[in-house]
Design an enzyme around this catalytic site. Structure first.
Site, short mmCIF file in Angstrom:
data_model
loop_
_atom_site.label_atom_id
_atom_site.label_comp_id
_atom_site.label_asym_id
_atom_site.label_seq_id
_atom_site.Cartn_x
_atom_site.Cartn_y
_atom_site.Cartn_z
N CYS A 2 15.64 14.53 5.42
CA CYS A 2 16.14 15.83 6.27
C CYS A 2 14.86 16.32 7.02
O CYS A 2 13.72 16.41 6.30
CB CYS A 2 16.92 16.82 5.49
SG CYS A 2 18.27 16.13 4.74
N ARG A 27 14.01 10.08 10.15
CA ARG A 27 14.15 10.39 8.78
C ARG A 27 15.65 10.07 8.36
O ARG A 27 16.04 9.99 7.27
CB ARG A 27 13.98 11.63 8.48
CG ARG A 27 12.41 12.06 8.41
CD ARG A 27 12.40 13.42 8.23
NE ARG A 27 10.87 13.75 7.93
CZ ARG A 27 10.60 14.58 6.79
NH1 ARG A 27 11.40 14.83 5.74
NH2 ARG A 27 9.19 14.83 6.62
N TRP A 74 20.93 15.15 6.06
CA TRP A 74 21.52 14.02 5.55
C TRP A 74 22.34 14.40 4.25
O TRP A 74 21.86 15.30 3.21
CB TRP A 74 20.34 13.04 4.99
CG TRP A 74 21.05 11.82 4.25
CD1 TRP A 74 21.47 11.65 2.99
CD2 TRP A 74 21.45 10.74 5.11
NE1 TRP A 74 21.82 10.22 2.84
CE2 TRP A 74 21.81 9.83 4.15
CE3 TRP A 74 21.09 10.21 6.21
CZ2 TRP A 74 21.94 8.35 4.68
CZ3 TRP A 74 21.29 8.93 6.83
CH2 TRP A 74 21.87 7.85 5.90
N ASN A 98 15.71 21.24 2.59
CA ASN A 98 15.75 19.71 2.17
C ASN A 98 15.75 19.70 0.48
O ASN A 98 15.03 20.70 0.12
CB ASN A 98 14.45 19.19 2.81
CG ASN A 98 14.60 19.00 4.26
OD1 ASN A 98 15.61 19.38 4.77
ND2 ASN A 98 13.33 18.70 4.79
N GLY A 99 16.46 18.83 -0.10
CA GLY A 99 16.49 18.67 -1.48
C GLY A 99 17.82 18.67 -2.23
O GLY A 99 18.74 18.85 -1.47
N GLU A 477 4.44 -3.53 -13.61
CA GLU A 477 4.27 -2.75 -12.20
C GLU A 477 3.03 -2.00 -12.55
O GLU A 477 2.23 -2.15 -11.44
CB GLU A 477 5.32 -2.01 -12.10
CG GLU A 477 4.95 -0.92 -10.77
CD GLU A 477 4.93 -1.88 -9.40
OE1 GLU A 477 4.64 -0.99 -8.47
OE2 GLU A 477 5.00 -2.93 -9.53
N LYS A 481 -0.23 -2.78 -9.93
CA LYS A 481 -0.99 -1.86 -9.13
C LYS A 481 -2.44 -1.64 -9.36
O LYS A 481 -3.19 -1.86 -8.56
CB LYS A 481 -0.29 -0.45 -9.55
CG LYS A 481 1.06 -0.05 -9.08
CD LYS A 481 0.95 -0.02 -7.42
CE LYS A 481 2.05 -0.16 -6.75
NZ LYS A 481 2.64 -1.41 -6.68
N GLU A 484 -3.90 -4.88 -8.07
CA GLU A 484 -3.97 -4.88 -6.40
C GLU A 484 -5.17 -4.12 -5.67
O GLU A 484 -5.74 -4.20 -4.75
CB GLU A 484 -2.65 -4.23 -5.83
CG GLU A 484 -1.27 -5.22 -6.03
CD GLU A 484 -0.33 -4.26 -5.42
OE1 GLU A 484 0.44 -5.28 -4.65
OE2 GLU A 484 0.23 -3.42 -5.96
N HIS A 500 2.18 -12.08 -30.43
CA HIS A 500 2.44 -13.52 -30.27
C HIS A 500 1.42 -13.95 -29.09
O HIS A 500 1.48 -14.90 -28.53
CB HIS A 500 3.78 -13.83 -29.51
CG HIS A 500 4.74 -13.47 -30.56
ND1 HIS A 500 5.31 -14.42 -31.79
CD2 HIS A 500 5.67 -12.36 -30.57
CE1 HIS A 500 6.20 -13.78 -32.39
NE2 HIS A 500 6.71 -12.61 -31.70
N LYS A 599 1.14 -5.86 3.96
CA LYS A 599 2.17 -4.73 3.56
C LYS A 599 3.29 -5.66 3.58
O LYS A 599 4.23 -5.49 2.49
CB LYS A 599 2.26 -3.75 4.60
CG LYS A 599 3.35 -2.69 3.96
CD LYS A 599 3.14 -2.16 2.94
CE LYS A 599 4.04 -0.98 2.44
NZ LYS A 599 4.22 -0.54 1.07
#
Length: 604
Positions: A2, A27, A74, A98-99, A477, A481, A484, A500, A599
């Site tokens: 929003c 948005r 939204w 918003n929120g 992940e 990161k 990367e 192991h 990207k």
């Protein structure tokens, strides 16, 4: 996501409010509205649908105001409609928001007991009603503070009050809000793009700030109510869409965008008013006997978290495979398989090829994507959207948490569709899920603690990440990161696999990052940490308060929010992102554009 605009102007604001709202159309929204001060009284104009519908309303009934606010909504609480569109009004208060206000139901009932009546289904009207109630005994800025102190959730708001002809108040927590400084005018906006047509002098409000603007100045207060100054910076209006704001890099900004991105994503799947969760596109999740997720890189780790949730919550078998391998191994599939491709861009070559392969086999296909006009979104049978907004940094952050949010909601929808939930459980679980934006915002507040770890970690040659259950994909992940953007070798392992083989790597030079909020597997993870400590390894434990009380001696502990295990993968993603970010900054790496990476990988 929003959009908000507010103008305390020296000339009519109607056309400028509309111009700003049009800039925020990217948005996504389903209704729009504006309000302005006319002869000491606030009037509003609203319309369901696109901004052109609002323009038709204004053509018939103009808004002759020099002070006003505008909003693109939204839908979250309440279906898209004129009555649920913002601005919402109660007594003297007219407000855009918003929120998500998590405790809106309790506040609504308490206000009803005080004689308040409601016309909309929104949580936003609850804020307006509460503020109007507080205005009975307090001046505006004090009433705003008293209102904010009663709210639980993530929000950005802008407020007009009858009788306050040159005042707009605002506040933010978990959703961004900026102040624009003009020539005899002042502005509020949800981002630099909102105020970009009017000024290039912008201040970014900090988490918990609230503000009162008039034609000459902004009076900013921090969460504790202390008057503060936020630095004003010059922003090129043409570059506002990709403006970093107060942040050094886009990656840092996008980490901070995550509460907003998560909230807007969840709004596509959850009706907070009814407590019902659904799969967009009308797909019947009860008719499938298996889910096959295909993805690459970070998206594949989001898929692995989704696998735990589909199987635990819905009892629905789920496989996750790297897309580049899936289509070459002649996988065995059945017609009752739902194939889900996960991608930020919707253009990832390997994932797109896997999606097309599944479609050629006659499977029902779905795409969890952030770009809703992408090739995957167009070619899949159904779109499961994320609403993260543009992500500029190559290393994905808010796209990842939005993918996890979408998959969590889908797993819960599958559980409901398959009759796996007892009466009342769906509403309970959706309410838990709606706590995620606030908890993510709390996790981001660990930033200062995490920053202090960077100088030591930047010296490491190897770093290990450990986790169990859904924290295992998060460990993968975290390692990705760090690799990367800092170029430090890192690996993620299931904590039970340590003995192991990987334990051979442990010595006093090897940091071991353990992601372990307290859950039924925590005691087992403690045992793994003790094995590391016994061999001289440096343990950094990211956990919650209960986990911290049981941390092994010598561990460096970062204490995050306490949350339901269903939410933990989203809530504990920002700390591992921030850790990688600050290590990369410490090493002087190009955080937003790491070497050799793109990207969107649109070639095989």
């Amino acid at each position: 996501m929003c959009g908000i605009i507010g103008i305390v102007g020296a000339k009519p604001v109607q056309d400028r409010l509309i111009d700003s709202l049009k800039r925020l159309e990217y948005r996504g929204y389903d209704s729009a509205g504006v309000a302005g001060v006319v002869d000491g009284h606030v009037e509003r104009r609203r319309a369901k649908g696109k901004i052109r519908a609002l323009e038709d309303v204004l053509a018939a009934e103009p808004l002759p105001a020099s002070v006003g606010i505008g909003h693109t909504r939204w839908a979250t609480h309440g279906a898209p409609s004129q009555i649920n569109a913002h601005p919402q009004r109660a007594g003297r208060v007219t407000l855009v928001h918003n929120g998500i206000i998590e405790n809106y139901a309790e506040l609504r009932e308490a206000l009803k007991e005080k004689g308040r009546t409601f016309e909309s289904e929104t949580d936003t009207e609850v804020i307006a009603q509460l503020l109007d109630y507080e205005l009975q005994t307090r001046p505006p800025i004090e009433a705003l503070k008293a209102t904010l102190d009663q709210l639980t959730g993530a929000y950005a708001i802008a407020v007009l009050i009858d009788g306050e002809d040159e005042l707009i108040m605002g506040a933010r927590r978990g959703s961004p809000l900026v102040v624009g400084y003009g020539d005899g005018e002042m502005f509020l906006g949800s981002d630099a793009l909102a105020v970009g047509p009017f000024t290039n002098q912008i201040a970014y409000l900090d988490e918990g700030d609230y503000v009162a603007i008039d034609r000459k100045a902004a009076h900013v207060f921090d969460e504790a109510g202390r008057a503060v100054q936020r630095p004003v910076r010059t922003v090129a209006a043409a570059a506002a869409l990709v403006e970093k704001g107060n942040y050094r890099h886009f990656m840092e900004k996008e980490i901070h965008d995550q509460p907003d991105a998560c909230q807007h994503t969840l709004s596509a799947y959850i009706n907070p008013t009814t407590g019902h969760v659904h799969a967009p596109g009308g797909v019947d999740l009860a008719r499938f006997d298996r889910v096959q997720i295909v993805a690459c890189g970070t998206a594949s780790y989001a898929g692995q978290i989704g696998r735990y949730l589909f199987e635990k919550l819905a009892g629905l078998p789920c496989d996750v495979e790297v897309a580049s391998e899936f289509r070459y191994r002649q996988p065995a599939v059945t017609p009752a398989t739902l194939a889900i491709a996960v991608s930020q861009s919707g253009e990832t070559a390997d994932t797109l090829a896997a999606l097309r392969w599944c479609k050629a086999q006659g499977l029902t296909t779905a795409a969890v994507v952030n770009v809703h006009e992408s090739t995957m979104a167009r070619e899949a049978d159904v779109l499961f959207p994320t609403h993260a907004g543009p992500e500029i940094g190559v290393a994905s952050t808010k796209a990842f948490t939005s993918q996890v949010a979408a998959l969590t909601a889908l797993a819960l929808a599958a559980a409901a569709a398959r009759g796996r939930l007892k009466p009342g459980e769906e509403a309970h679980d959706t309410r838990l899920l709606l706590e995620a934006p606030r908890l993510i915002a709390e996790a981001i507040q660990l930033e200062d603690q995490i920053r202090t770890l960077a100088p030591e970690l930047a010296k490491a040659r190897d770093v290990l990440y450990l986790g169990r259950g859904p924290m295992y994909p998060l460990a993968l992940e975290g390692a990705l990161k760090l690799k990367e953007i800092s170029y430090i070798h890192a690996e993620g392992y299931a904590a039970g696999e340590l003995k192991h083989g990987p334990i051979a790597l442990i010595d006093e030079t090897t940091p071991v990052i353990v992601i372990a909020p307290s859950d039924p597997l925590f005691d087992k993870t403690i045992s793994n940490m003790s094995e590391v400590a016994a061999r001289g390894g440096r343990v950094i434990l990211i956990t919650d308060e209960e986990g911290a009380r049981n941390a092994p001696a010598g561990a460096r502990v970062i204490v995050g929010p306490t949350c339901d295990p269903m939410l933990a993968p989203m809530v504990y993603a920002p700390p591992i992102q921030l850790l990688a970010y600050y290590v990369a900054v410490q090493k002087g790496a190009d955080v937003d554009q790491p070497r050799n990476l793109a990207k969107s990988v649109t070639v095989e």
